[in-house]
Design an enzyme around this catalytic site. Sequence first.
Site, PDB file in Angstrom:
ATOM      1  CB  ALA A   1     -13.103 -87.501  35.473  1.00  0.00           C
TER       2      ALA A   1
ATOM      3  CB  THR B   1      -7.329 -86.018  34.922  1.00  0.00           C
ATOM      4  OG1 THR B   1      -7.186 -87.167  35.762  1.00  0.00           O
ATOM      5  CG2 THR B   1      -8.745 -85.486  35.026  1.00  0.00           C
TER       6      THR B   1
ATOM      7  CD  GLN C   1     -18.589 -92.516  36.110  1.00  0.00           C
ATOM      8  OE1 GLN C   1     -19.407 -91.721  36.541  1.00  0.00           O
ATOM      9  NE2 GLN C   1     -17.625 -93.031  36.873  1.00  0.00           N
TER      10      GLN C   1
ATOM     11  CG  ASP D   1     -11.653 -89.277  26.823  1.00  0.00           C
ATOM     12  OD1 ASP D   1     -11.527 -90.485  26.533  1.00  0.00           O
ATOM     13  OD2 ASP D   1     -11.538 -88.849  27.990  1.00  0.00           O
TER      14      ASP D   1
ATOM     15  CG  HIS E   1     -21.730 -90.150  31.232  1.00  0.00           C
ATOM     16  ND1 HIS E   1     -20.830 -89.943  32.266  1.00  0.00           N
ATOM     17  CD2 HIS E   1     -22.861 -90.618  31.817  1.00  0.00           C
ATOM     18  CE1 HIS E   1     -21.405 -90.277  33.420  1.00  0.00           C
ATOM     19  NE2 HIS E   1     -22.629 -90.684  33.170  1.00  0.00           N
TER      20      HIS E   1
ATOM     21  CB  CYS F   1     -31.701 -85.383   8.447  1.00  0.00           C
ATOM     22  SG  CYS F   1     -29.916 -85.025   8.432  1.00  0.00           S
TER      23      CYS F   1
ATOM     24  CB  CYS G   1     -27.363 -80.963   9.108  1.00  0.00           C
ATOM     25  SG  CYS G   1     -27.440 -82.269   7.863  1.00  0.00           S
TER      26      CYS G   1
ATOM     27  CB  CYS H   1     -31.842 -81.178   6.677  1.00  0.00           C
ATOM     28  SG  CYS H   1     -31.242 -81.576   8.346  1.00  0.00           S
TER      29      CYS H   1
ATOM     30  CB  ILE I   1      -5.392 -95.105  37.474  1.00  0.00           C
ATOM     31  CG1 ILE I   1      -5.842 -96.463  36.931  1.00  0.00           C
ATOM     32  CG2 ILE I   1      -5.530 -94.015  36.424  1.00  0.00           C
ATOM     33  CD1 ILE I   1      -7.301 -96.520  36.603  1.00  0.00           C
TER      34      ILE I   1
END
Length: 263
Positions: A40, A44, A119, A122, A137, A148, A170, A173, A252
């Site tokens: 995450a 962020t 993980q 987005d 994920h 369908c 949908c 259907c 990071i």
Amino acid sequence: MLGFFTKSSENSLNTSLENSIQQLQKLIDSSNNIVFFGGAGVSTESGIPDFRSQDGLYNQEWDYPPETIISHSFFQTNPVEFYRFYRKKLLAPNVQPNAAHLKLAELEKAGKLKAVITQNIDGLHQKAGSKIVYELHGSTLRNYCTRCGKFFDAEFIAKSENAPDKLPHCPECNGLIKPDVVLYEEGLDQTIIESSVNAISNADMLIIGGTSLVVYPAAGLINYFNGRYLVLLNKTPTSSDANATLVIHDSIGKILSQIKVTL
């Protein structure tokens, strides 16, 4: 005296960070099969909040903790509340990749980075240009009809807020549409797991970034790493810091933006 001490400490920290980034540069330069495992904290920095964080207004708006709302059973029994949370907390159509996403895509283009294992849901790694991305994920960009199987984009989900029952159905259907994300109580995709394990076990360098390594079973994948260099980039300590070749506790994006890539 206090001001002098603070300035001196700041200079020392800056020097330490510069040295660590120089060491990271050397490790990357000497590696040819790098895999990135992210959480995450990577997103962020693009402005996407960690949905687990609860601000002061949280309990005034939501009657359940986020882990309950983003669960398989809650989706089945209370889809209206599920989608109210999902649209507000997990859809981020206008968010852009940050420096970390862009640098990883650059490393892949240069042939250094072989895979991104994320993980996050987005799609920002792909938006930045990364091609080999294993989404543990799932992704909010993919949504499918539970009847369908037809797929729909995130915009369709966002607009369904205006539907009479506040739910995405949908048009073919009338089946209820579900996000292609792994909810609590659901298992990870075995094909994605196998691809991730293969990438990690063959890597000569594993960079772990923006994750505290507490979400399992995803965090357990790093145990398959047998390469030379294990690097952890996270603002706070993790349980794997002691086993790493290099640990940098900082942003990071700030770290990776200073890495030079030779094409």
